[in-house]
Scaffold this motif. Structure first.
Motif, PDB file in Angstrom:
ATOM      1  N   LEU A   1      24.022   2.220 -21.203  1.00 18.67           N
ATOM      2  CA  LEU A   1      24.315   2.549 -19.802  1.00 18.67           C
ATOM      3  C   LEU A   1      25.825   2.782 -19.662  1.00 18.67           C
ATOM      4  CD1 LEU A   1      22.123  -0.286 -18.244  1.00 18.67           C
ATOM      5  CD2 LEU A   1      21.603   2.170 -18.139  1.00 18.67           C
ATOM      6  N   PRO A   2      26.342   3.849 -20.272  1.00 14.88           N
ATOM      7  CA  PRO A   2      27.803   4.021 -20.360  1.00 14.88           C
ATOM      8  C   PRO A   2      28.518   4.231 -19.027  1.00 14.88           C
ATOM      9  CG  PRO A   2      26.667   5.996 -21.124  1.00 14.88           C
ATOM     10  CD  PRO A   2      25.612   4.939 -20.910  1.00 14.88           C
ATOM     11  N   ASP A   3      27.791   4.584 -17.977  1.00 11.69           N
ATOM     12  CA  ASP A   3      28.434   4.782 -16.672  1.00 11.69           C
ATOM     13  C   ASP A   3      28.554   3.490 -15.876  1.00 11.69           C
ATOM     14  OD1 ASP A   3      28.797   7.587 -16.964  1.00 11.69           O
ATOM     15  OD2 ASP A   3      26.672   7.877 -16.524  1.00 11.69           O
ATOM     16  N   TRP A   4      28.050   2.392 -16.432  1.00 10.81           N
ATOM     17  CA  TRP A   4      28.053   1.094 -15.747  1.00 10.81           C
ATOM     18  C   TRP A   4      29.093   0.176 -16.358  1.00 10.81           C
ATOM     19  CZ3 TRP A   4      24.871   0.031 -11.584  1.00 10.81           C
ATOM     20  CH2 TRP A   4      23.907   1.011 -11.304  1.00 10.81           C
ATOM     21  N   GLN A   5      29.732  -0.632 -15.505  1.00 16.08           N
ATOM     22  CA  GLN A   5      30.691  -1.632 -15.954  1.00 16.08           C
ATOM     23  C   GLN A   5      30.264  -2.991 -15.415  1.00 16.08           C
ATOM     24  OE1 GLN A   5      32.143   1.147 -14.028  1.00 16.08           O
ATOM     25  NE2 GLN A   5      31.940   2.219 -15.967  1.00 16.08           N
ATOM     26  N   GLN A   6      30.537  -3.996 -16.207  1.00 16.46           N
ATOM     27  CA  GLN A   6      30.249  -5.361 -15.762  1.00 16.46           C
ATOM     28  C   GLN A   6      31.438  -5.897 -14.987  1.00 16.46           C
ATOM     29  OE1 GLN A   6      29.466  -8.138 -18.943  1.00 16.46           O
ATOM     30  NE2 GLN A   6      28.639  -9.659 -17.549  1.00 16.46           N
ATOM     31  N   GLU A   7      31.154  -6.576 -13.886  1.00 14.01           N
ATOM     32  CA  GLU A   7      32.184  -7.214 -13.061  1.00 14.01           C
ATOM     33  C   GLU A   7      31.681  -8.573 -12.605  1.00 14.01           C
ATOM     34  OE1 GLU A   7      33.180  -4.745  -9.717  1.00 14.01           O
ATOM     35  OE2 GLU A   7      34.006  -3.154 -10.966  1.00 14.01           O
ATOM     36  N   GLU A   8      32.614  -9.429 -12.248  1.00 13.92           N
ATOM     37  CA  GLU A   8      32.283 -10.716 -11.639  1.00 13.92           C
ATOM     38  C   GLU A   8      32.592 -10.611 -10.144  1.00 13.92           C
ATOM     39  OE1 GLU A   8      31.153 -13.763 -12.995  1.00 13.92           O
ATOM     40  OE2 GLU A   8      30.734 -12.550 -14.777  1.00 13.92           O
ATOM     41  N   VAL A   9      31.645 -11.000  -9.319  1.00 17.22           N
ATOM     42  CA  VAL A   9      31.822 -11.006  -7.873  1.00 17.22           C
ATOM     43  C   VAL A   9      31.348 -12.360  -7.366  1.00 17.22           C
ATOM     44  CG1 VAL A   9      31.149  -9.956  -5.683  1.00 17.22           C
ATOM     45  CG2 VAL A   9      31.509  -8.509  -7.695  1.00 17.22           C
TER      46      VAL A   9
ATOM     47  N   GLY B   1      31.789 -15.208  -8.536  1.00 14.41           N
ATOM     48  CA  GLY B   1      31.294 -16.022  -9.633  1.00 14.41           C
ATOM     49  C   GLY B   1      29.975 -15.567 -10.219  1.00 14.41           C
ATOM     50  N   GLN B   2      29.507 -14.389  -9.802  1.00 14.14           N
ATOM     51  CA  GLN B   2      28.225 -13.871 -10.258  1.00 14.14           C
ATOM     52  C   GLN B   2      28.439 -12.571 -11.023  1.00 14.14           C
ATOM     53  OE1 GLN B   2      25.043 -12.596  -7.363  1.00 14.14           O
ATOM     54  NE2 GLN B   2      24.356 -14.651  -7.793  1.00 14.14           N
ATOM     55  N   SER B   3      27.816 -12.459 -12.191  1.00 15.65           N
ATOM     56  CA  SER B   3      27.927 -11.254 -12.999  1.00 15.65           C
ATOM     57  C   SER B   3      27.144 -10.120 -12.349  1.00 15.65           C
ATOM     58  CB  SER B   3      27.403 -11.529 -14.408  1.00 15.65           C
ATOM     59  OG  SER B   3      27.721 -10.462 -15.257  1.00 15.65           O
ATOM     60  N   THR B   4      27.753  -8.949 -12.283  1.00 12.13           N
ATOM     61  CA  THR B   4      27.124  -7.753 -11.729  1.00 12.13           C
ATOM     62  C   THR B   4      27.393  -6.573 -12.653  1.00 12.13           C
ATOM     63  OG1 THR B   4      29.050  -7.007 -10.464  1.00 12.13           O
ATOM     64  CG2 THR B   4      27.568  -8.564  -9.370  1.00 12.13           C
ATOM     65  N   ILE B   5      26.630  -5.496 -12.468  1.00 13.84           N
ATOM     66  CA  ILE B   5      26.986  -4.221 -13.075  1.00 13.84           C
ATOM     67  C   ILE B   5      27.175  -3.222 -11.944  1.00 13.84           C
ATOM     68  CG2 ILE B   5      26.073  -4.573 -15.389  1.00 13.84           C
ATOM     69  CD1 ILE B   5      23.534  -3.073 -14.566  1.00 13.84           C
ATOM     70  N   VAL B   6      28.132  -2.305 -12.152  1.00 14.95           N
ATOM     71  CA  VAL B   6      28.571  -1.409 -11.084  1.00 14.95           C
ATOM     72  C   VAL B   6      28.696   0.016 -11.620  1.00 14.95           C
ATOM     73  CG1 VAL B   6      30.419  -0.928  -9.424  1.00 14.95           C
ATOM     74  CG2 VAL B   6      29.894  -3.281 -10.059  1.00 14.95           C
ATOM     75  N   ARG B   7      28.275   0.964 -10.810  1.00 19.39           N
ATOM     76  CA  ARG B   7      28.456   2.383 -11.121  1.00 19.39           C
ATOM     77  C   ARG B   7      28.753   3.130  -9.834  1.00 19.39           C
ATOM     78  NH1 ARG B   7      24.422   7.235 -13.205  1.00 19.39           N
ATOM     79  NH2 ARG B   7      26.105   8.755 -13.139  1.00 19.39           N
TER      80      ARG B   7
END
Length: 99
Positions: A17-25, A27-33
């Motif tokens: 999923l190369p268009d997605w990045q992992q972030e913390e929001v 204290g919760q892990s998310t993926i964002v595009r």
């Protein structure tokens, strides 16, 4: 009930999923595009299509619309992070964004 993914599984999935990045929001892990649509109406059309997929899966993304830029943020809030539900919806969003 969905299980939280290990960081190794998340890293493996993000390779596909190369268009997605992992972030913390919060204290919760998310993926964002962010998808840049052709126009504001086509961005809204994409959101409508994603909404139908999300409703069918009973798994709903956070969506931010800024003119032609539509940002999708995925996390399984009930589990406190990322699950296979998020990866499945990310793949659906990628498919819909290609149309």
């Amino acid at each position: 009930m969905a299980e939280l993914l290990s960081q190794d599984r998340i890293d493996e999935a993000l390779k596909q999923l190369p268009d997605w990045q992992q972030e913390e929001v919060d204290g919760q892990s998310t993926i964002v595009r962010t998808v840049k649509a052709q126009s504001f109406p086509s961005g809204i059309d994409l959101v409508t299509k994603v909404a139908a997929e999300a409703e069918a899966a009973n798994h709903h993304p956070d969506i931010d619309i800024r003119w032609r830029n539509v940002t999708f943020r995925l996390s399984t809030h009930s589990e406190g992070g990322l699950t296979e539900l998020d990866l499945s919806l990310a793949r659906a969003i990628d498919r819909l964004a290609q149309q």
